[in-house]
Motif scaffolding. Structure first.
Motif, PDB file in Angstrom:
ATOM      1  N   GLY A 186       0.788  -1.228   0.000  1.00 56.11           N
ATOM      2  CA  GLY A 186       0.000   0.000   0.000  1.00 56.11           C
ATOM      3  C   GLY A 186       0.818   1.275   0.000  1.00 56.11           C
ATOM      4  O   GLY A 186       0.246   2.368  -0.061  1.00 56.11           O
ATOM      5  N   TYR A 187       2.139   1.170   0.045  1.00 53.91           N
ATOM      6  CA  TYR A 187       3.020   2.337  -0.002  1.00 53.91           C
ATOM      7  C   TYR A 187       3.515   2.555  -1.433  1.00 53.91           C
ATOM      8  O   TYR A 187       3.710   1.601  -2.192  1.00 53.91           O
ATOM      9  N   THR A 188       3.737   3.807  -1.766  1.00 53.24           N
ATOM     10  CA  THR A 188       4.344   4.173  -3.040  1.00 53.24           C
ATOM     11  C   THR A 188       5.674   4.853  -2.743  1.00 53.24           C
ATOM     12  O   THR A 188       5.735   5.775  -1.922  1.00 53.24           O
ATOM     13  N   ILE A 189       6.713   4.366  -3.394  1.00 56.55           N
ATOM     14  CA  ILE A 189       8.047   4.909  -3.166  1.00 56.55           C
ATOM     15  C   ILE A 189       8.600   5.417  -4.493  1.00 56.55           C
ATOM     16  O   ILE A 189       8.655   4.672  -5.481  1.00 56.55           O
ATOM     17  N   ARG A 190       8.983   6.684  -4.524  1.00 53.17           N
ATOM     18  CA  ARG A 190       9.582   7.287  -5.719  1.00 53.17           C
ATOM     19  C   ARG A 190      11.058   7.535  -5.447  1.00 53.17           C
ATOM     20  O   ARG A 190      11.436   8.092  -4.416  1.00 53.17           O
ATOM     21  N   LEU A 191      11.882   7.109  -6.378  1.00 49.04           N
ATOM     22  CA  LEU A 191      13.331   7.236  -6.220  1.00 49.04           C
ATOM     23  C   LEU A 191      13.840   8.358  -7.109  1.00 49.04           C
ATOM     24  O   LEU A 191      13.655   8.337  -8.322  1.00 49.04           O
ATOM     25  N   ASP A 192      14.478   9.347  -6.500  1.00 48.14           N
ATOM     26  CA  ASP A 192      15.052  10.473  -7.237  1.00 48.14           C
ATOM     27  C   ASP A 192      16.573  10.393  -7.191  1.00 48.14           C
ATOM     28  O   ASP A 192      17.156   9.974  -6.189  1.00 48.14           O
ATOM     29  N   GLY A 193      17.201  10.846  -8.284  1.00 50.20           N
ATOM     30  CA  GLY A 193      18.654  10.818  -8.360  1.00 50.20           C
ATOM     31  C   GLY A 193      19.118   9.825  -9.406  1.00 50.20           C
ATOM     32  O   GLY A 193      18.355   8.959  -9.847  1.00 50.20           O
ATOM     33  N   ALA A 194      20.372   9.948  -9.813  1.00 47.90           N
ATOM     34  CA  ALA A 194      20.924   9.093 -10.860  1.00 47.90           C
ATOM     35  C   ALA A 194      22.177   8.393 -10.349  1.00 47.90           C
ATOM     36  O   ALA A 194      22.911   8.922  -9.519  1.00 47.90           O
ATOM     37  N   LEU A 195      22.397   7.173 -10.847  1.00 46.19           N
ATOM     38  CA  LEU A 195      23.623   6.441 -10.550  1.00 46.19           C
ATOM     39  C   LEU A 195      24.644   6.746 -11.639  1.00 46.19           C
ATOM     40  O   LEU A 195      24.393   6.478 -12.818  1.00 46.19           O
ATOM     41  N   THR A 196      25.773   7.286 -11.238  1.00 48.59           N
ATOM     42  CA  THR A 196      26.846   7.613 -12.181  1.00 48.59           C
ATOM     43  C   THR A 196      28.079   6.800 -11.823  1.00 48.59           C
ATOM     44  O   THR A 196      28.591   6.928 -10.707  1.00 48.59           O
ATOM     45  N   PRO A 197      28.564   5.940 -12.721  1.00 46.50           N
ATOM     46  CA  PRO A 197      29.713   5.085 -12.405  1.00 46.50           C
ATOM     47  C   PRO A 197      30.930   5.894 -11.967  1.00 46.50           C
ATOM     48  O   PRO A 197      31.240   6.938 -12.545  1.00 46.50           O
ATOM     49  N   GLY A 198      31.593   5.408 -10.922  1.00 44.11           N
ATOM     50  CA  GLY A 198      32.846   6.006 -10.490  1.00 44.11           C
ATOM     51  C   GLY A 198      32.724   7.231  -9.616  1.00 44.11           C
ATOM     52  O   GLY A 198      33.731   7.789  -9.187  1.00 44.11           O
TER      53      GLY A 198
END
Length: 315
Positions: A186-198
């Motif tokens: 019943g929860y909604t989770i929004r993920l903000d941000g980007a994964l940048t290698p290194g």
């Protein structure tokens, strides 16, 4: 249509897949040693060997820095609870009995299916003899990876990994498509941000329920959330650190939980977020793709106009 097949055939396929992955290691950021002089045997002293392995992400090795993960069993019946027992043997060959407390526990045990879809985060009990034990149920047939995340007394943090199998007919699940939104219980989770290698990447999980932000999260493992990141393909285990401390007068109890992660290469990663609310722990899963940022366009000098401007200046 997908056809189930026996685990033995799947494991043979894994050997082929991972053999190919090793041959293409350069494509995912692995570093290959230079070939030895064909006329002389290669000599590598211990310090050189340690330098070659210390950059590896956690969980790819069963042994590291003299410590070895030793499960008492590697095969369990799917769907049936088993007592999973193991030791961590130290440089002296004996079971380690002294551990530092890290994130409220002396050892974190992560169990993930090889297709990166099933996930468990449990905390075994330690005997005086150095034997860890925990009831464990693997939901269905397949191959799994177990990770022991710990800090030996007076030492550095380590994550060791080993294989665990549940024999039977098995159909690998496809990797869920990359998404920045997950729903669970019943929860909604929004993920903000980007994964940048290194580089260290900042990720924030925003939690809501029934359209309303959750602002009364409860501490879990000395934080408002715990995030495990795994590289798809080899399940490299990455340490992720939460921002802030519950009760410090600064860190809010939601709706946002901020983490800092550093991924070693481009590609897909599975992220598993544990958070606690109203006395229950919930786990949200994401597939996130790590990519290099687009290079900024390089300005090209207009030599013709430059000469014209120079001529005008001289005139």
């Amino acid at each position: 249509m997908k056809t189930p097949f026996r685990l033995g055939a799947y494991l043979l396929g894994l050997a082929v897949v991972f053999g190919g992955a090793f041959s293409a290691g350069g494509a995912i950021g692995a570093t290959r040693p230079a070939p030895a002089d064909i006329g002389h045997p290669a000599h590598v002293n211990p310090s050189q060997a340690e330098q070659k392995t210390e950059h590896l992400p956690g969980g790819l090795q069963v042994s590291q820095d003299g410590y070895t993960l030793n499960p008492e069993l590697t095969t369990v019946t799917p769907g049936e609870q088993a007592e999973f027992r193991f030791t961590v043997n130290g440089p002296d060959g004996r079971a380690v009995t002294g551990y530092e407390t890290e994130h409220d526990k002396k050892l974190h045990l992560i169990v993930v299916s090889r297709d990166a879809t099933a996930f468990q985060h449990v905390h075994p009990e330690l005997s005086a003899e150095g034997v860890w034990s925990v009831p464990l149920t693997l939901p269905e047939a397949g191959a799994y990876r177990v990770f022991a995340d710990f800090v030996p007394h007076g030492g550095e943090g380590l994550t060791l990994g080993a294989e665990l199998y549940a024999p039977g007919d098995y159909t690998p699940r496809p990797l869920p498509a990359p998404s920045r939104t997950a729903t669970v219980d019943g929860y909604t989770i929004r993920l903000d941000g980007a994964l940048t290698p290194g580089t260290v990447s900042r990720l924030t999980a925003e939690i809501s329920k029934n359209g309303e932000p959750v602002t009364d999260l409860q501490p879990y493992l000395e934080a408002y959330g715990h995030l495990v990141a795994l590289r798809v393909g080899d399940l490299a285990y990455l340490h992720v650190h939460p921002d802030g401390v519950p009760g410090d007068g600064v860190t809010p109890a939601g709706p946002g939980i901020t983490f800092y992660a550093e991924v070693p290469s481009r590609g897909d990663y599975r992220l598993f977020l544990d958070f606690r609310h109203k006395g229950a722990v919930h786990t949200a899963a994401f597939t996130v793709r790590a990519e290099q940022p687009a290079a900024a366009p390089t300005a090209t000098a207009d030599h013709g106009s430059g000469h014209s401007a120079s001529n005008q200046a001289r005139s």
